[in-house]
Design an enzyme around this catalytic site. Sequence first.
Site, PDB file in Angstrom:
ATOM      1  N   MET A 125      -2.810   4.815   8.227  1.00  0.00           N
ATOM      2  CA  MET A 125      -3.630   3.808   8.908  1.00  0.00           C
ATOM      3  C   MET A 125      -2.710   2.874   9.705  1.00  0.00           C
ATOM      4  O   MET A 125      -3.092   1.754  10.034  1.00  0.00           O
ATOM      5  CB  MET A 125      -4.470   3.037   7.896  1.00  0.00           C
ATOM      6  CG  MET A 125      -5.448   3.951   7.165  1.00  0.00           C
ATOM      7  SD  MET A 125      -6.894   3.123   6.530  1.00  0.00           S
ATOM      8  CE  MET A 125      -6.156   2.047   5.340  1.00  0.00           C
ATOM      9  N   GLY A 126      -1.492   3.330   9.975  1.00  0.00           N
ATOM     10  CA  GLY A 126      -0.570   2.539  10.785  1.00  0.00           C
ATOM     11  C   GLY A 126       0.144   1.479   9.971  1.00  0.00           C
ATOM     12  O   GLY A 126       0.216   1.552   8.747  1.00  0.00           O
ATOM     13  N   GLY A 182       7.937   3.591   3.358  1.00  0.00           N
ATOM     14  CA  GLY A 182       7.166   4.543   2.537  1.00  0.00           C
ATOM     15  C   GLY A 182       6.607   5.656   3.422  1.00  0.00           C
ATOM     16  O   GLY A 182       6.728   6.847   3.105  1.00  0.00           O
ATOM     17  N   HIS A 183       5.998   5.258   4.556  1.00  0.00           N
ATOM     18  CA  HIS A 183       5.533   6.274   5.509  1.00  0.00           C
ATOM     19  C   HIS A 183       6.727   7.057   6.057  1.00  0.00           C
ATOM     20  O   HIS A 183       6.639   8.257   6.301  1.00  0.00           O
ATOM     21  CB  HIS A 183       4.804   5.623   6.686  1.00  0.00           C
ATOM     22  CG  HIS A 183       3.583   4.842   6.315  1.00  0.00           C
ATOM     23  ND1 HIS A 183       3.550   3.475   6.337  1.00  0.00           N
ATOM     24  CD2 HIS A 183       2.366   5.248   5.903  1.00  0.00           C
ATOM     25  CE1 HIS A 183       2.350   3.060   5.975  1.00  0.00           C
ATOM     26  NE2 HIS A 183       1.607   4.117   5.691  1.00  0.00           N
ATOM     27  N   ASP A 211      -0.511   6.050  -3.954  1.00  0.00           N
ATOM     28  CA  ASP A 211      -1.966   6.117  -4.059  1.00  0.00           C
ATOM     29  C   ASP A 211      -2.316   7.352  -4.887  1.00  0.00           C
ATOM     30  O   ASP A 211      -2.812   8.347  -4.372  1.00  0.00           O
ATOM     31  CB  ASP A 211      -2.581   6.191  -2.658  1.00  0.00           C
ATOM     32  CG  ASP A 211      -2.268   4.949  -1.845  1.00  0.00           C
ATOM     33  OD1 ASP A 211      -2.532   3.847  -2.324  1.00  0.00           O
ATOM     34  OD2 ASP A 211      -1.712   5.083  -0.745  1.00  0.00           O
ATOM     35  N   LEU A 257       6.329  -0.230  -1.766  1.00  0.00           N
ATOM     36  CA  LEU A 257       6.069  -0.577  -0.371  1.00  0.00           C
ATOM     37  C   LEU A 257       4.592  -0.354  -0.061  1.00  0.00           C
ATOM     38  O   LEU A 257       4.003   0.638  -0.465  1.00  0.00           O
ATOM     39  CB  LEU A 257       6.909   0.281   0.576  1.00  0.00           C
ATOM     40  CG  LEU A 257       8.419   0.123   0.520  1.00  0.00           C
ATOM     41  CD1 LEU A 257       9.071   0.738   1.748  1.00  0.00           C
ATOM     42  CD2 LEU A 257       8.840  -1.333   0.390  1.00  0.00           C
TER      43      LEU A 257
HETATM   44  O1  PAF Z   1      -3.622   6.283   2.564  1.00  0.00           O
HETATM   45  C1  PAF Z   1      -4.063   5.957   3.676  1.00  0.00           C
HETATM   46  O2  PAF Z   1      -3.370   5.328   4.495  1.00  0.00           O
HETATM   47  C2  PAF Z   1      -5.494   6.309   4.039  1.00  0.00           C
HETATM   48  O3  PAF Z   1      -6.340   6.220   2.929  1.00  0.00           O
HETATM   49  C3  PAF Z   1      -5.641   7.665   4.740  1.00  0.00           C
HETATM   50  C4  PAF Z   1      -5.217   8.807   3.829  1.00  0.00           C
HETATM   51  C5  PAF Z   1      -4.791   7.673   6.003  1.00  0.00           C
HETATM   52  C6  PAF Z   1      -7.093   7.900   5.138  1.00  0.00           C
HETATM   53  O4  PAF Z   1      -7.556   6.931   6.023  1.00  0.00           O
END
Ligand code: PAF
Length: 287
Positions: A32-33, A38-39, A152, A186
Amino acid sequence: MSAVLVHSISDLRGRLEPFRRDGRIIGLVPTMGALHAGHGRLIERAREECGTVVVSVFVNPIQFNQALDFERYPRTLEADLKFCSDRGVDFVFAPPESEMYPCPQLAFVEVEKVTEHLCGAKRPGHFRGVTTVVTKLFNIVQPHRAYFGEKDAQQLATIQRMVADLNMPIEIVPVPTVREPDGLALSSRNTHLNEEERRVAPALYRSLQAARELIASGILDPGEVRRGALELLAKYPQIQVEYFEIVDAGTMQPVERITGPVRVAVAAWLGSTRLIDNIWCEYGRKD
Ligand code: PAF
């Protein structure tokens, strides 16, 4: 090389087609930007394993059950694009809401049971929104692999179950949580913490570690483990615990006794910011 920014579904499909025909492995990192390290770990992993990497950036309205949370979710597309370019991402797919939801959504994807407890109980409709948008993204990108963070854990378990139950030909790759040096996981939401909240926030991870120590040392009654960990959190009046649960690592159902690997999961409010974290535990193992 710069990542190519794509806003429309047909444009993305057209651009991916030659790579697919060439037999390249396509990896998707759904986000979600407001991208952080972490990303970054998810992207690096995808880059290592896939010929073509797509990062989606879409703040999905149907997974927010509070309008304020949706409105104040950080939106930093320019910085995200640079972040992705620096890590060798091929395409950043950032559709406007009108592209993802051109008319009111009437078809939804729902995973039962795995979504019943923890965040599923506290955020009604959240996981239905997640599984629906992730299915849409899977149908748009048709990746071979998709990368999700263990932070998550319930989302990850839900998506693993969705892919298995609905025979989606996609490999779900779990990636370990990235933490600050003081242990705080994070999260894009960390930017909302004030100085005092940021100072106490690592107590969440310490409470999970305390639970892990108790389990490793042979305390197998979840109630006792929970009480021990909550005692630690009670020292911080700034932390309002929403849940602290010990669940089966696959089904996310609370366990009556710890007989196998479990996830210990916590959600808590620090002021108006909700944070979640979790840890994998097994009797006799401290790592
Ligand atoms: O984990 C997230 O950032 C969101 O729940 C996802 C998987 C991108 C879905 O919108």
